[in-house]
Design a protein around this motif. Structure first.
Motif, PDB file in Angstrom:
ATOM      1  N   LYS A  25      39.490 -47.620  35.451  1.00  0.00           N
ATOM      2  CA  LYS A  25      38.722 -48.346  34.438  1.00  0.00           C
ATOM      3  C   LYS A  25      38.057 -47.425  33.421  1.00  0.00           C
ATOM      4  N   ALA A  26      38.259 -46.116  33.580  1.00  0.00           N
ATOM      5  CA  ALA A  26      37.669 -45.161  32.646  1.00  0.00           C
ATOM      6  C   ALA A  26      38.594 -44.986  31.447  1.00  0.00           C
ATOM      7  N   THR A  27      38.721 -46.069  30.677  1.00  0.00           N
ATOM      8  CA  THR A  27      39.542 -46.030  29.470  1.00  0.00           C
ATOM      9  C   THR A  27      38.794 -45.252  28.387  1.00  0.00           C
ATOM     10  N   THR A  28      39.529 -44.844  27.364  1.00  0.00           N
ATOM     11  CA  THR A  28      38.858 -44.126  26.270  1.00  0.00           C
ATOM     12  C   THR A  28      37.773 -45.012  25.650  1.00  0.00           C
ATOM     13  N   ARG A  29      38.065 -46.301  25.532  1.00  0.00           N
ATOM     14  CA  ARG A  29      37.053 -47.205  24.949  1.00  0.00           C
ATOM     15  C   ARG A  29      35.810 -47.298  25.839  1.00  0.00           C
ATOM     16  N   ALA A  30      36.003 -47.410  27.159  1.00  0.00           N
ATOM     17  CA  ALA A  30      34.851 -47.475  28.065  1.00  0.00           C
ATOM     18  C   ALA A  30      34.018 -46.204  27.989  1.00  0.00           C
TER      19      ALA A  30
END
Length: 197
Positions: A25-30
């Motif tokens: 869940k550690a996307t660039t957006r997050a």
């Protein structure tokens, strides 16, 4: 803000997101939302998400190693140094289990997702280099030499600690874990001998 400061903030934001929500869940957006920055800032600081994940590993490893490096003082008894370093590492592990859980999730994520395989490889290269440097430092400061090659001993220590950490994340048995650390120190020191004058 300097690029180095921006990168450091994004790495810390990534660590917080991964510890709280998991690597997947550690996307660039997050991560940029956590840091209060734009997507452009992320792409300015990192060549790719894989690059960022490698730097997360370097950041966390250096943090753990820094906590124990100073315990290998010159002329200090090697057993005391090894035991104190293992228990200091363990204290840090128990204080921040979420950060350590990142490494296990990161390994599996990297191995299962095409394009990220090198992240897992670099992760363990970083770990092995860190343990090797601590073994070299311990030997220099205690006036001993290892009777087995340092890369082999580093792999052995890493393997025990890796497994021990994972078991503790499941059962939280501190007493048994610390007893294993004592056994690890005793076994490791069977492969140490004084330097010949």
């Amino acid at each position: 803000m300097a690029a180095s400061d921006r990168r450091a903030e994004l790495l810390e934001a990534a660590i917080r997101v991964m510890a709280r929500d998991g690597v997947a869940k550690a996307t660039t957006r997050a991560i940029v939302n956590e840091a209060g920055m734009t997507l452009g800032a992320f792409h300015y600081c990192f060549a790719s998400r894989a690059h960022m994940l490698e730097l997360v590993t370097e950041t966390l490893t250096e943090r753990y190693v820094a906590d124990v490096r100073n315990l290998f003082a010159p002329q200090r008894d090697i057993r005391d140094s090894v035991l104190d370093s293992l228990h200091a590492f363990w204290k840090g592990f128990e204080a921040n289990p979420g950060e350590h859980q990142i490494s296990y999730e990161l390994t599996q994520y990297a191995l299962r997702n095409p394009g990220f395989e090198n992240v897992a490889k670099r992760q363990y290269e970083i770990f092995l280099r860190a343990f090797g440097s601590l073994l070299d430092l311990a030997a220099r400061n205690a006036g001993i030499e290892w009777t087995r090659p340092v890369p082999v001993l580093a792999r052995y220590v890493l393997s025990v600690i890796d497994g021990l950490n994972l078991v503790w994340l499941v059962d939280r048995n501190t007493d048994h874990s610390q007893a294993v650390l004592d056994m690890l120190a005793d076994h490791l020191l069977q492969h140490a001998r004084p330097l010949e004058a």
